[in-house]
Structures are given as structure tokens and as C-alpha cells.
Design a protein around this motif. Structure first.
Motif, short mmCIF file in Angstrom:
data_model
loop_
_atom_site.label_atom_id
_atom_site.label_comp_id
_atom_site.label_asym_id
_atom_site.label_seq_id
_atom_site.Cartn_x
_atom_site.Cartn_y
_atom_site.Cartn_z
N VAL A 180 -2.13 -5.52 3.24
CA VAL A 180 -2.86 -4.60 2.34
C VAL A 180 -4.06 -5.32 1.74
O VAL A 180 -5.18 -4.78 1.68
CB VAL A 180 -1.92 -4.08 1.22
N HIS A 181 -3.84 -6.56 1.33
CA HIS A 181 -4.92 -7.35 0.74
C HIS A 181 -6.07 -7.54 1.74
O HIS A 181 -7.24 -7.40 1.39
CB HIS A 181 -4.38 -8.70 0.28
N ASP A 182 -5.71 -7.82 2.99
CA ASP A 182 -6.74 -7.98 4.03
C ASP A 182 -7.59 -6.71 4.15
O ASP A 182 -8.82 -6.77 4.22
CB ASP A 182 -6.08 -8.23 5.40
N GLY A 216 -11.46 -6.18 3.09
CA GLY A 216 -12.43 -5.82 4.12
C GLY A 216 -13.23 -4.59 3.77
O GLY A 216 -14.42 -4.50 4.06
N TYR A 217 -12.57 -3.63 3.16
CA TYR A 217 -13.25 -2.36 2.83
C TYR A 217 -13.81 -2.32 1.41
O TYR A 217 -14.46 -1.34 1.04
CB TYR A 217 -12.27 -1.19 2.99
N HIS A 218 -13.48 -3.32 0.62
CA HIS A 218 -13.87 -3.32 -0.80
C HIS A 218 -13.33 -2.07 -1.50
O HIS A 218 -14.03 -1.40 -2.26
CB HIS A 218 -15.40 -3.41 -0.96
N THR A 219 -12.09 -1.74 -1.17
CA THR A 219 -11.44 -0.59 -1.82
C THR A 219 -10.05 -1.02 -2.29
O THR A 219 -9.66 -2.18 -2.13
CB THR A 219 -11.25 0.59 -0.85
N ASN A 220 -9.32 -0.07 -2.77
CA ASN A 220 -7.94 -0.33 -3.16
C ASN A 220 -7.06 0.76 -2.58
O ASN A 220 -6.10 1.20 -3.21
CB ASN A 220 -7.86 -0.35 -4.70
N ALA A 221 -7.41 1.20 -1.36
CA ALA A 221 -6.82 2.44 -0.86
C ALA A 221 -5.75 2.27 0.21
O ALA A 221 -5.09 3.24 0.59
CB ALA A 221 -7.94 3.32 -0.29
N CYS A 222 -5.57 1.06 0.72
CA CYS A 222 -4.63 0.91 1.84
C CYS A 222 -3.20 1.23 1.40
O CYS A 222 -2.72 0.75 0.37
CB CYS A 222 -4.71 -0.52 2.38
N LEU A 223 -2.54 2.04 2.19
CA LEU A 223 -1.16 2.43 1.89
C LEU A 223 -0.20 1.36 2.40
O LEU A 223 -0.41 0.79 3.47
CB LEU A 223 -0.83 3.78 2.54
N GLN A 224 0.87 1.14 1.66
CA GLN A 224 1.85 0.12 2.02
C GLN A 224 3.22 0.79 2.21
O GLN A 224 3.74 1.41 1.29
CB GLN A 224 1.93 -0.94 0.92
N PHE A 225 3.78 0.64 3.41
CA PHE A 225 5.08 1.24 3.70
C PHE A 225 6.09 0.18 4.12
O PHE A 225 5.75 -0.89 4.62
CB PHE A 225 4.96 2.27 4.83
N HIS A 226 7.34 0.55 3.91
CA HIS A 226 8.46 -0.32 4.25
C HIS A 226 9.18 0.18 5.50
O HIS A 226 9.66 -0.60 6.31
CB HIS A 226 9.42 -0.33 3.06
N ASP A 227 9.23 1.50 5.64
CA ASP A 227 9.99 2.15 6.72
C ASP A 227 9.00 2.78 7.69
O ASP A 227 8.18 3.63 7.30
CB ASP A 227 10.90 3.23 6.10
N PHE A 228 9.08 2.39 8.97
CA PHE A 228 8.09 2.88 9.94
C PHE A 228 8.10 4.40 10.06
O PHE A 228 7.10 5.01 10.45
CB PHE A 228 8.35 2.25 11.31
N CYS A 243 2.71 -1.42 7.39
CA CYS A 243 4.15 -1.26 7.21
C CYS A 243 4.87 -2.52 7.69
O CYS A 243 4.56 -3.05 8.76
CB CYS A 243 4.61 -0.04 8.02
N ASP A 244 5.80 -3.00 6.90
CA ASP A 244 6.61 -4.13 7.32
C ASP A 244 7.88 -4.14 6.48
O ASP A 244 7.87 -3.73 5.32
CB ASP A 244 5.85 -5.46 7.15
N VAL A 245 8.96 -4.63 7.06
CA VAL A 245 10.21 -4.74 6.30
C VAL A 245 10.19 -5.98 5.41
O VAL A 245 11.10 -6.15 4.59
CB VAL A 245 11.44 -4.77 7.23
N ASP A 246 9.18 -6.81 5.57
CA ASP A 246 8.97 -7.95 4.68
C ASP A 246 7.83 -7.55 3.73
O ASP A 246 6.67 -7.47 4.13
CB ASP A 246 8.60 -9.19 5.48
N ARG A 247 8.22 -7.32 2.48
CA ARG A 247 7.24 -6.79 1.52
C ARG A 247 6.06 -7.74 1.32
O ARG A 247 4.93 -7.31 1.10
CB ARG A 247 7.95 -6.52 0.19
N HIS A 248 6.33 -9.02 1.41
CA HIS A 248 5.24 -9.99 1.21
C HIS A 248 4.23 -9.91 2.36
O HIS A 248 3.03 -10.04 2.15
CB HIS A 248 5.82 -11.41 1.11
N ARG A 249 4.74 -9.69 3.55
CA ARG A 249 3.84 -9.58 4.70
C ARG A 249 2.98 -8.32 4.62
O ARG A 249 1.79 -8.36 4.92
CB ARG A 249 4.63 -9.61 6.00
N SER A 250 3.61 -7.22 4.25
CA SER A 250 2.80 -6.00 4.16
C SER A 250 1.80 -6.10 3.00
O SER A 250 0.69 -5.59 3.10
CB SER A 250 3.69 -4.75 4.02
N ALA A 251 2.20 -6.79 1.93
CA ALA A 251 1.27 -6.96 0.80
C ALA A 251 0.06 -7.78 1.23
O ALA A 251 -1.08 -7.48 0.85
CB ALA A 251 1.99 -7.62 -0.37
N ASP A 252 0.30 -8.82 2.02
CA ASP A 252 -0.82 -9.63 2.52
C ASP A 252 -1.75 -8.79 3.39
O ASP A 252 -2.98 -8.93 3.34
CB ASP A 252 -0.29 -10.82 3.34
#
Lengths: 200, 434
Positions: free
Chosen positions: B86-88, B92-104, B75-84
Motif C-alpha cells: 500500500v505504501h509503495d 507512487g501516486y502521491h495519494t492515500n487511496a490504495c485499498l488493502q485486503f486480507h482475503d482474496f 491483498c496479502d495474508v501477511d498484514r505487514h506485506r500488504s501495508a508495505d
């Protein structure tokens, strides 16, 4: 403070080109930090605002009233910028008393100034500040209203605000953020009646 | 203070039991006991995807994966940071499952998240952590624990009230050198401590005397980033990383690195539940410009037993160390080494009848273990609150430039109403400490 003002008054004579012609300049004129504070803008040089802040930090308790009076004058001066008023509220948060409540009350219901006004009001103990905060409740909405409710909760001093907060809590027309703030503030009022604001 | 009581009980188990708990995962593969079974998996979420957050996230994804930790969301209020971030995680897990949030609040209310790592700017630590514990999450909060003293008090109280495990991100407590140095000091190897000398980095990167408003970058929710802090126009240097040099959001190196080294001093002195009673501070603050934290730091704090702690900027590139001056010698510790006036001291064993300090070798791993055992971690929130309080009082002392008396039991300044008002401040709506 006083020295710089004396210098300020002397400046037109001492540094005017005519007066200085052929003479050695006897001192460097310094503007009054209190006058400069009124012109404060975001991003601009804030050396003089910083000077006023240092005066507040260094003040003895017996000097608070005089300083507060000068800060109130900045708040009420129509020539003061919004940034100056915000900065002044931060200083009143340190030394403000009931004496500044009347000057802060109009700012409390101004959506852009409500937070700076609360910065100053939140630590001021007493019924006058309680009343000012409670009276502003019906004049704000959304985030500003939720913030004001939060201040009532943190102060935990105004039990008469409880029915108002209860009605906000039950008002389905209010946004969730405001109702949640009312829930938390009511909990604070009910479980922690001890006043946490600090008297001067 | 259930965490403190639990911690004391934990320490009373003795070194062997402590070591067993700590070493357990590496002696017996956790998979034997099904730790990685989904039902026993501990789901983490990261709030705040900056440098420290990404480092913590990597620790979850790569370091603690085999122990059953799983990074479910970021989760981050900077979408680019949270996207990065998520990519990490997905890499790391070789999946596409990490959830991305904007609001804590979406994180703290998510039913599948067990624990939250809070690595936001300092002015957001308390609000996010309090909301998390109120919604049943265990919390790992990066240091300094909170921006203000009152925030710290409320966070400690709420975590206790809701029975949550909390670890402060003062990871030096899980460092071998620090644990060793503190244990030697605590057991009197250099006699009674007279002076603790702390060195921290110099403050503030370059910033001009004026600044200009800039357009808010796309994808960055600046108003949310400001959150409880006073409104101010956006300028790039105000936010990522350099926020720490602006007093509305942090307190510079006094709380940044100071929180680490003061924490070690407290540990070695056995002062985790209290702190100094008198402070003198002399800081040099910028007279103008965006940055407002002191460019020079010079703090002297006095404990009730006469021990003096000083904290100053290091000179040049000297180590960021803590040196304990005792009656019979000195011990100095940094992240690079532990040294002593008498090197033979460093080889001495701590006997079974002596004080055994908590042994942790992986700070986040210790948190994970304690989430499962419900025992206190090495750097509980009350401990983090006390060391952060020392740093916050130091900042106040430097601003006021007068000696301050502090009552650690009441957590109040004595006869200084202005200093007491600086323990807290009203937050910008809708946020508050209510």
C-alpha cells in the motif's frame, strides 16, 4: 524392507554390550523404517519415513496390496503419532484401494485428521469410498465439511450425494462457505458425471 | 481454447500489424485517445505482496501508469506485506487511496477491479485465479501457473468458459533475445532440432535435518497462508520465499526457473499446445529436514518427433540458458545474450513468408493491451499450463525414478496409476478444485 527387518530382529544379540565384548562388530544395525514411521513427529528426523515413501514410489503394482496392508497397520496402531498417520495417508493417496477405506473412515470425521483421510480417499474409486465420504457429511461442520463436500464434487462419482448436497445448499443454518462448496460440488456432479478418480 | 484460436488469428495478422499493436502506445500518446480517462482506466489488484508481486506492482504504478493502468488494491495474508505494498502504491501516486485486503475473495468480488495479478505462493495460484475468472476478472498469474496438473487444466477451462484474458508470468516471452532465438529456431536456421539443453539454478538454500515450531508472527494469518495445503506447524523457513523448496507448496527450481526455460523451449519448438511424450528423471531429494524439493535435478524428456529436451542444474555460476542443438549448428539464449555456432546467423532477417512469432516487449504491458483488445497475450494460460505441466511431470518422474509415458492429448500418464494420482490431491477444507 525385508532386510532391514531381519537386521532389526538380530540387533539385540549382535549389538548388545555383552555379545559385542571383545568382538568386531559385523554390521551396523538399522531400525525398521516401518517402526520408526510410527514415531514420526513434525520437525524430527524423518529419514525412515522417507525410506517408506521410497518403497511406495518404487513398488510394482503387484506389491501395492502388501504395502497397503502395512500402511493400514500404521494407521490403526494406537501407538502411531498423528504425524505418522498423516504421512501414512499421503502414501495411501498413491496406492490405496477399497481395502483401506475402513481404516480411513474414523479419521474422516476427526476434525484434525479429516484432510489427511481425504488425501487418501479422494482418488479411490468405488462405492465404498463414496459411502464413507457421504456418511461423514453429517458429522462434520465448517471448513472440514466444506472440504469434504469439495472432495465429493471433485470425485463427481456419487450421484446419490446430490440430494444431500441440495439440502445443505438450502439450509440457511449452514455457513456460507459450506453452502458455496455445495453449490460448486452440485455443479460438478451435474455437468461432469465422468469419474475422474484413478483406479489402480 | 478460444484464447489459442484468438492467438493464432492474432499471429496471422503478421509482423506489421503485431508490431503496430505493440508499439501503438509508444507512438501515439495514449492520453490523446483518453485511455487514462477513468472510464477507460484498467484497475489492477495485486494478490500476494512478496518479491514478485511488489515488482509487478511497481510495473503497474510506474511503468504502465501512462498507459492507463491503475493499482487500486493489494491483498496479502501477511498484514505487514500488504501495508508495505500500500505504501509503495500511495507513494507512487502521491495519494492515500490504495485499498488493502486480507482475503482474496474481497478482491475477486470487488466491482471496480478489472484485473488481478496473482503472485501468491504456488499452492494458491490456481484457487485465486479460478475464483478471479469466475468473478469476471482478467488474470496475470505468476509462474509456475499451478502447483498440480489438474489445477492447471481447471484454470484453463474456467478462463475459457468465462471469456477472461489470462497471461502467465513467463516474462522471457517478452524478452528480445528469447523472441529472436525462438524465431531463428522455428524458421530452421540450424536445421531440425535434435536436443534442447536447459540449465536451471541449483535448488534449496541451507536447511537443517530437523526444525522446530516457532510462534506465528503478529499480523500473519498462517492458517490462511497454508490454505489448501496440509496442516503443518509454523516455522519461519516454511513461508515467505523459501516455501518454494517444500513440495506441499511448490516444486523448487524445477518449476521456479524451469517454468521459464521450458516455456522458451516449447515456444521455439512450436509445441505450445502439446509437450513431450516420455520422461526420465533422476533427482536427489533430501532424506530429512524441512525442505523436500530435489537438491539435484536431471530430466530427459522426449517429444513425439524425436526431439530431446534435458533440464539440469547449472554447474557453478554458468548462465541459466537454453541451448538448441540443430542438425547444422546451435543457438543459445539467456537473459544476458543470444549466441550461435555461426554468429552470422544472428544477423539474418526473418522474411515475410516465414514464421513470425508474437512480439511483446513488456509482459505486463502486453497483458494490459490485451485486456483492452480482448486478443490473446503472448503467454496465454493454456501455454503456461503446458510448460508448467512439463515441469510438474519432471518432478513426478524424479520422485518415482522410472520412465513415464505421457499422453499430451488426454493429459494422462500411460499405464501408471500412481503417477496419475500425483496429478492432483485433495485440498484442506474449505478449499477444493470443485
Amino acid at each position: 524392507m525385508a532386510d532391514s527387518e531381519k537386521q532389526s530382529k538380530a540387533q539385540p544379540t549382535a549389538s548388545s554390550p555383552k555379545a559385542d565384548a571383545g568382538r568386531v562388530k559385523v554390521f551396523n544395525w538399522t531400525p525398521s523404517p516401518w517402526e520408526e514411521l510410527r514415531k514420526l513427529e513434525y520437525g524430527a528426523d524423518h529419514t525412515f519415513a522417507n525410506t517408506v515413501q521410497k518403497l511406495v514410489f518404487a513398488a510394482e503394482p503387484e506389491e501395492f496390496a502388501a504395502l497397503e496392508k502395512r500402511l493400514i497397520a500404521v494407521l490403526k496402531d494406537s501407538k502411531s503419532t498423528r504425524t505418522a498417520q498423516e504421512f501414512t495417508c499421503r502414501l495411501l493417496a498413491l496406492i490405496g484401494s477399497e481395502a483401506c477405506v475402513d481404516a480411513l473412515s474414523p479419521l474422516l470425521v476427526d476434525e484434525k485428521m479429516t484432510h489427511p483421510a481425504r488425501l487418501a480417499l479422494q482418488p479411490i474409486l468405488g462405492e465404498k469410498a463414496d459411502t464413507a465420504l457421504r456418511s461423514a457429511l453429517s458429522k462434520l461442520k465448517g471448513n472440514a465439511k466444506a472440504g469434504l463436500i469439495g472432495t465429493l464434487g471433485v470425485r463427481a462419482s456419487d450421484r446419490t450425494a446430490a440430494p444431500l448436497l441440495a439440502s445443505i445448499l438450502n439450509d440457511t443454518a449452514e455457513p456460507a462457505i459450506v453452502r458455496e462448496a455445495a453449490t460448486l460440488a452440485l455443479a460438478r456432479l451435474q455437468i461432469n458425471p465422468n469419474v475422474e478418480a484413478h483406479t489402480l | 481454447m478460444s484464447e489459442q484460436i484468438n492467438r493464432r488469428k492474432f499471429i496471422r495478422l503478421g509482423g506489421a500489424a503485431t508490431a503496430a499493436l505493440t508499439l501503438f502506445p509508444s507512438i501515439v500518446p495514449s492520453s490523446v485517445f483518453g485511455k487514462n480517462a477513468p472510464s477507460k482506466r484498467v484497475n489492477f489488484a495485486l494478490i500476494g505482496c512478496g518479491n514478485m508481486g511488489r515488482s509487478d506492482l511497481e510495473n503497474v504504478v510506474r511503468g504502465l501508469s501512462s498507459e492507463g493502468a491503475y493499482a487500486l488494491a493489494v491483498c496479502d495474508v501477511d498484514r505487514h506485506r500488504s501495508a508495505d505494498a500500500v505504501h509503495d502504491v500511495n507513494t507512487g501516486y502521491h495519494t492515500n487511496a490504495c485499498l488493502q485486503f486480507h482475503d482474496f475473495r474481497e478482491v475477486t468480488r470487488h466491482p471496480d477491479i478489472d484485473a488481478v495479478i496473482i503472485a501468491t505462493p504456488d499452492h494458491w495460484h490456481a484457487l485465486t485465479a479460478i475464483d478471479a475468472v469466475r468473478h469476471g476478472k482478467d488474470v496475470y498469474v505468476e509462474k509456475p501457473l499451478t502447483l498440480t496438473i489438474e489445477e492447471g487444466r481447471l484454470l484453463v477451462a474456467e478462463a475459457q468458459k468465462h471469456g477472461r484474458i489470462g497471461q502467465t508470468g513467463t516474462q522471457q516471452r517478452s524478452g528480445r533475445y528469447f523472441q529472436r532465438a525462438c524465431e531463428l529456431v522455428r524458421n530452421g536456421r540450424i536445421g531440425k532440432i535434435k536436443h534442447v539443453e536447459i540449465k536451471i539454478p541449483a535448488n534449496n538454500r541451507y536447511c537443517g535435518g530437523t526444525w522446530h515450531e516457532e510462534p506465528v508472527p503478529e499480523g500473519f494469518d498462517y492458517d490462511f497462508w497454508l490454505g489448501p495445503a496440509p496442516y503443518a506447524p509454523f516455522t519461519r523457513q516454511r513461508t515467505h520465499y523459501q516455501f518454494r523448496f517444500i513440495l506441499d507448496y511448490a516444486s523448487g527450481q524445477t518449476t521456479n526457473f524451469g517454468a521459464h526455460n521450458v516455456d522458451i523451449a516449447q515456444w521455439a519448438l512450436g509445441m505450445d499446445e502439446t509437450g513431450p511424450v516420455r520422461y526420465e528423471g533422476y533427482g536427489e531429494f533430501p532424506s530429512t529436514g524441512l525442505f523436500t524439493t530435489p537438491t539435484a535435478i536431471n530430466i530427459t524428456a522426449h517429444y513425439a518427433d524425436g526431439t530431446v529436451m534435458t533440464m539440469r542444474n547449472r554447474e557453478g555460476d554458468s548462465e541459466l540458458s537454453i541451448r538448441f542443438h540443430g542438425q547444422t549448428g546451435w543457438i543459445e539464449v539467456s537473459r544476458q545474450r543470444v549466441s550461435a555456432s555461426t554468429p552470422a546467423l544472428l544477423k539474418e532477417q526473418i522474411g515475410p513468408g516465414e514464421i513470425q512469432l508474437y512480439k511483446s516487449r513488456n509482459h505486463l504491458g502486453n497483458f494490459l493491451e490485451c485486456i483492452r483488445t480482448r486478443q490473446a497475450p503472448v503467454a496465454t494460460l493454456p501455454i503456461g499450463h503446458r510448460s508448467t505441466t512439463i515441469c510438474n511431470i519432471s518432478t513426478i518422474a524424479m520422485q518415482l525414478r522410472r520412465p513415464l509415458q505421457w499422453d499430451p492429448a488426454k493429459e494422462e500418464f500411460v499405464n501408471d496409476p500412481v503417477a496419475n494420482r500425483m496429478k492432483s490431491h485433495a485440498m484442506r477444507g474449505p478449499w477444493s478444485l470443485a
